[in-house]
Write a protein that holds these residues in place. Structure first.
Motif, mmCIF file in Angstrom:
data_model
loop_
_atom_site.group_PDB
_atom_site.id
_atom_site.type_symbol
_atom_site.label_atom_id
_atom_site.label_comp_id
_atom_site.label_asym_id
_atom_site.label_seq_id
_atom_site.Cartn_x
_atom_site.Cartn_y
_atom_site.Cartn_z
ATOM 1 N N ILE A 22 10.204 100.312 62.519
ATOM 2 C CA ILE A 22 9.929 99.110 61.733
ATOM 3 C C ILE A 22 11.231 98.326 61.639
ATOM 4 O O ILE A 22 12.278 98.891 61.295
ATOM 5 C CB ILE A 22 9.401 99.466 60.337
ATOM 6 N N SER A 23 11.182 97.057 61.948
ATOM 7 C CA SER A 23 12.405 96.264 62.023
ATOM 8 C C SER A 23 13.055 96.087 60.661
ATOM 9 O O SER A 23 12.397 96.153 59.611
ATOM 10 C CB SER A 23 12.108 94.896 62.634
ATOM 11 N N LYS A 24 14.347 95.828 60.691
ATOM 12 C CA LYS A 24 15.113 95.601 59.469
ATOM 13 C C LYS A 24 14.593 94.387 58.715
ATOM 14 O O LYS A 24 14.479 94.403 57.477
ATOM 15 C CB LYS A 24 16.583 95.423 59.824
ATOM 16 N N SER A 25 14.247 93.338 59.445
ATOM 17 C CA SER A 25 13.755 92.117 58.792
ATOM 18 C C SER A 25 12.444 92.368 58.058
ATOM 19 O O SER A 25 12.202 91.800 56.983
ATOM 20 C CB SER A 25 13.577 91.002 59.823
ATOM 21 N N THR A 26 11.596 93.237 58.596
ATOM 22 C CA THR A 26 10.339 93.573 57.922
ATOM 23 C C THR A 26 10.611 94.274 56.596
ATOM 24 O O THR A 26 10.011 93.946 55.562
ATOM 25 C CB THR A 26 9.465 94.451 58.824
ATOM 26 N N LEU A 407 4.262 84.705 54.586
ATOM 27 C CA LEU A 407 5.320 85.616 55.048
ATOM 28 C C LEU A 407 4.717 86.877 55.665
ATOM 29 O O LEU A 407 5.206 87.360 56.698
ATOM 30 C CB LEU A 407 6.224 85.993 53.872
ATOM 31 N N LEU A 408 3.671 87.400 55.054
ATOM 32 C CA LEU A 408 3.050 88.615 55.577
ATOM 33 C C LEU A 408 2.377 88.360 56.928
ATOM 34 O O LEU A 408 2.419 89.212 57.820
ATOM 35 C CB LEU A 408 2.033 89.151 54.569
ATOM 36 N N ILE A 409 1.772 87.201 57.085
ATOM 37 C CA ILE A 409 1.158 86.853 58.373
ATOM 38 C C ILE A 409 2.221 86.752 59.461
ATOM 39 O O ILE A 409 2.042 87.256 60.581
ATOM 40 C CB ILE A 409 0.364 85.538 58.252
ATOM 41 N N VAL A 410 3.350 86.136 59.130
ATOM 42 C CA VAL A 410 4.452 86.017 60.096
ATOM 43 C C VAL A 410 4.965 87.397 60.465
ATOM 44 O O VAL A 410 5.211 87.693 61.651
ATOM 45 C CB VAL A 410 5.572 85.133 59.533
ATOM 46 N N LEU A 411 5.139 88.273 59.459
ATOM 47 C CA LEU A 411 5.601 89.632 59.736
ATOM 48 C C LEU A 411 4.622 90.367 60.638
ATOM 49 O O LEU A 411 5.027 91.086 61.564
ATOM 50 C CB LEU A 411 5.763 90.409 58.433
ATOM 51 N N PHE A 412 3.348 90.205 60.378
ATOM 52 C CA PHE A 412 2.331 90.882 61.174
ATOM 53 C C PHE A 412 2.393 90.413 62.624
ATOM 54 O O PHE A 412 2.357 91.227 63.566
ATOM 55 C CB PHE A 412 0.953 90.615 60.582
ATOM 56 N N ILE A 413 2.498 89.119 62.835
ATOM 57 C CA ILE A 413 2.535 88.570 64.194
ATOM 58 C C ILE A 413 3.773 89.032 64.942
ATOM 59 O O ILE A 413 3.725 89.320 66.146
ATOM 60 C CB ILE A 413 2.459 87.028 64.144
ATOM 61 N N SER A 415 5.438 91.785 64.486
ATOM 62 C CA SER A 415 5.576 93.244 64.567
ATOM 63 C C SER A 415 5.476 93.709 66.013
ATOM 64 O O SER A 415 4.629 93.238 66.776
ATOM 65 C CB SER A 415 4.496 93.922 63.721
ATOM 66 N N ASN A 416 6.319 94.675 66.360
ATOM 67 C CA ASN A 416 6.400 95.128 67.746
ATOM 68 C C ASN A 416 5.638 96.426 68.004
ATOM 69 O O ASN A 416 5.437 96.807 69.157
ATOM 70 C CB ASN A 416 7.868 95.338 68.135
ATOM 71 N N THR A 417 5.261 97.134 66.928
ATOM 72 C CA THR A 417 4.572 98.408 67.120
ATOM 73 C C THR A 417 3.319 98.454 66.262
ATOM 74 O O THR A 417 3.179 97.714 65.281
ATOM 75 C CB THR A 417 5.477 99.601 66.733
ATOM 76 N N ARG A 418 2.425 99.344 66.649
ATOM 77 C CA ARG A 418 1.192 99.524 65.877
ATOM 78 C C ARG A 418 1.518 99.983 64.461
ATOM 79 O O ARG A 418 0.904 99.524 63.489
ATOM 80 C CB ARG A 418 0.293 100.538 66.578
ATOM 81 N N VAL A 423 1.881 99.107 58.594
ATOM 82 C CA VAL A 423 2.683 99.152 57.362
ATOM 83 C C VAL A 423 2.750 97.775 56.709
ATOM 84 O O VAL A 423 2.674 97.655 55.482
ATOM 85 C CB VAL A 423 4.096 99.700 57.664
ATOM 86 N N VAL A 424 2.889 96.737 57.511
ATOM 87 C CA VAL A 424 2.905 95.371 56.962
ATOM 88 C C VAL A 424 1.588 95.081 56.236
ATOM 89 O O VAL A 424 1.588 94.532 55.125
ATOM 90 C CB VAL A 424 3.159 94.331 58.072
ATOM 91 N N VAL A 425 0.461 95.438 56.851
ATOM 92 C CA VAL A 425 -0.843 95.216 56.210
ATOM 93 C C VAL A 425 -0.949 96.037 54.921
ATOM 94 O O VAL A 425 -1.387 95.529 53.876
ATOM 95 C CB VAL A 425 -1.992 95.577 57.169
ATOM 96 N N SER A 426 -0.514 97.305 54.958
ATOM 97 C CA SER A 426 -0.672 98.202 53.812
ATOM 98 C C SER A 426 0.237 97.800 52.659
ATOM 99 O O SER A 426 -0.232 97.538 51.536
ATOM 100 C CB SER A 426 -0.369 99.647 54.239
#
Length: 560
Positions: A22-26, A407-413, A415-418, A423-426
């Motif tokens: 999970i990226s640092k920015s997330t 912000l959550l939509i941007v993070l979801f888009i 995201s590089n891994t499943r 985790v972003v959704v949860s």
């Protein structure tokens, strides 16, 4: 051809990089949103019973400067130990009698507990991915976020418990003296917060660890002896306070009487006392959004228990042992679970990272579906609350929620891994929910807490505690908080002998029901009242809500 197929699989399978799950920015954005939710929660009015009660008890301690005794109203309090009250009273001394000052020690310690969860997970697994996810899971569990505005002893207890487990583990793995000393001190602080339950959880984890790692020789170390000395020294202030206030009865109570009394239900009530699955179904909401992941991870690990890892035996074993044992207690409350949430977070995070690294398995998809389903169902409920039951009214709050969603939509888009998307959704769902709860739901809910509204009225009218009475054994800790004193308890018969004007706060009675023939009514205030910590469908439904409300009055009587 096989080589090309393998390359394509590796490109599209969401295989987790060992260094970047999970990226640092997330993480930064999710923690910023957590800060927004907690910031609003810090300023909420106090909810009755326990939160407002504990705040008034700590206030009374600071006002009287009697730190060696705990009083509940005007009488002795022989129940929970002193640490939580000491910390809140010290905070009042520093910052004044503010709701955020009461909550501040619990908030700071919970953030430290998040750090302790990270460090313990990293110490156990030597894996930063697992450690980071463990801390996030712990800090975003619904009951943990709730405990930071409805503050009771459990936030402080949970924090000192996981810090103690981290330091004792550090001692056992590294033979570090500092780990033994800090482990002893943190255990003492946890013990001084809620009694022997802390020692039981810490001891269970360490027992499994010693058993499976064969650390028996390390129990004979002089460093461990110093750790036990640190525990004794750290416990002395609390034991001394009990002795001063209650004599040997206080020492006996905190060493075994409190735990056995709650377990047997003696002197306590509880509708859930015969529900031997209480904590298993309570976990479903309390550990949201990670509860199904915990259950699914537990199932998979127990199913494949032929070669158990000692780490999982310790974390899962201590958790399940605690939950099963507490289900046989005759007195149960949901927040008793909080103490094992750090261990649950570590176990669940480690399993999830392991599962999502297995890109050939269908299991990650099943785990992903559960989280998306939880978020979808939760958003439906949230829409009902935000549009109908407790509607959004503030334009700034609506703006904050829309920005959060964006912000959550941007993070979801991005995201590089499943796993990152899941985790972003949860976490995003639970944070979005709690921002709504702390900005809209709870502020509107507390409008139905009569003590809060009438307490503000009493403060505006500069009513002193010596002039305010409650009758028939009624009480309001929120009222006591606002008048910064203890409302006097009396009977209607005793009030009839008064010759000076006085005020009465009363539930479920009209002023004329208690008015004496020789009294006249001065000022009077009526508000709706409901026990807001016991919600039901009739109250949540705005159409049926008026039917379950009762009256509460603040009345000035003037004897003639």
């Amino acid at each position: 051809m096989m080589r090309k197929m393998e390359e394509r699989i590796n490109q599209n399978s969401n295989l987790l990089s060992p260094n970047k799950v999970i990226s640092k920015s997330t993480y930064i954005v999710l923690y910023l949103l957590l800060g927004v939710a907690l910031g609003y929660g810090l300023m909420l009015p106090l909810m009755e019973n326990d939160s407002a009660q504990h705040a008034t008890m700590a206030m009374q301690m600071a006002q009287s400067n009697h730190y060696w005794e705990i009083l509940k109203g005007g009488g002795d309090y022989l129940d929970k130990p002193h640490m939580h009250f000491w910390l809140s009273a010290f905070s009042f001394e520093l910052f004044g009698y503010e709701v955020w000052a009461y909550r501040l020690p619990a908030l700071v310690l919970t953030l430290l507990a998040g750090f302790g969860t990270f460090k313990l997970a990293d110490l156990l697994y030597q894996n930063k991915n697992t450690a980071r996810l463990s801390a996030l899971m712990f800090l975003t569990a619904q009951a943990i976020i709730l405990s930071l505005h409805d503050v009771r002893t459990d936030a402080v207890l949970t924090s000192f418990t996981i810090l103690a487990i981290w330091q004792w583990t550090y001692f056992l793995k590294k033979k570090a003296l500092i780990g033994a000393i800090l482990g002893g001190l943190f255990t003492a602080f946890a013990y001084s917060t809620k009694g022997i339950i802390a020692i039981a959880v810490i001891g269970a984890f360490l027992f499994f660890m010693v058993l499976y790692k064969n650390y028996w020789q390390r129990l004979l170390s002089w460093k461990l002896a110093l750790g036990l000395v640190a525990f004794i020294l750290g416990s002395i202030p609390m034991l001394y306070a009990y002795y001063l206030q209650f004599g040997m009865e206080g020492i006996e109570f905190i060493t075994y009487g409190q735990a056995t009394g709650r377990f047997s239900g003696e002197d306590f009530g509880g509708a859930s006392k015969n529900d031997y699955f209480f904590y298993f179904h309570t976990l479903l909401w309390a550990f949201l959004p990670w509860s199904l992941w915990f259950y699914m991870s537990s199932y998979l690990k127990i199913k494949n228990w032929n070669k158990p890892k000692w780490i999982e035996v310790s974390s899962l074993g201590a958790t399940l042992l605690f939950i099963v044992a507490m289900n046989f207690s005759q007195f149960k409350l949901p927040h008793y679970l909080n103490i094992v949430f750090p261990l649950m977070a570590i176990f669940t995070a480690s399993t999830i990272v392991e599962i999502f690294q297995n890109y050939r398995s269908r299991i990650p998809k099943a785990f992903q579906i559960t989280q998306y389903s939880i978020a979808a169902l939760g958003l439906v409920l949230l829409a009902f609350l935000g549009l109908i039951a407790f509607p959004l009214e503030s334009i700034p709050v609506i703006g904050i929620l829309l920005l959060t969603l964006l912000l959550l939509i941007v993070l979801f888009i991005r995201s590089n891994t499943r796993l990152e998307r899941t985790v972003v959704v949860s976490a995003g769902f639970i944070l979005f929910t709690n921002i709504y709860l702390n900005t809209t739901f709870y502020p509107q809910l507390i409008e139905y807490q009569a003590g809060e509204k009438l307490g503000k009225v009493a403060a505006r009218n500069e009513i002193k505690a010596k002039d305010l009475y409650m009758i028939d054994g009624q009480y309001s800790w929120a009222m006591d908080w606002h008048i910064q004193g203890t409302t006097q308890k009396t009977s209607l018969m005793e009030l009839r002998s008064k010759t000076e004007p006085f005020w009465v706060m009363v539930y479920d009675k009209h002023p004329n029901d208690i008015k004496a023939a020789n009294w006249s009514i001065g000022k009077s205030y009526r508000v709706d009242n409901y026990r807001i910590t016991r919600l039901n469908k009739d109250f949540i439904n705005p159409l049926s809500r008026p039917e379950v409300l009762s009256d509460a009055w603040l009345i000035q009587f003037i004897p003639e």
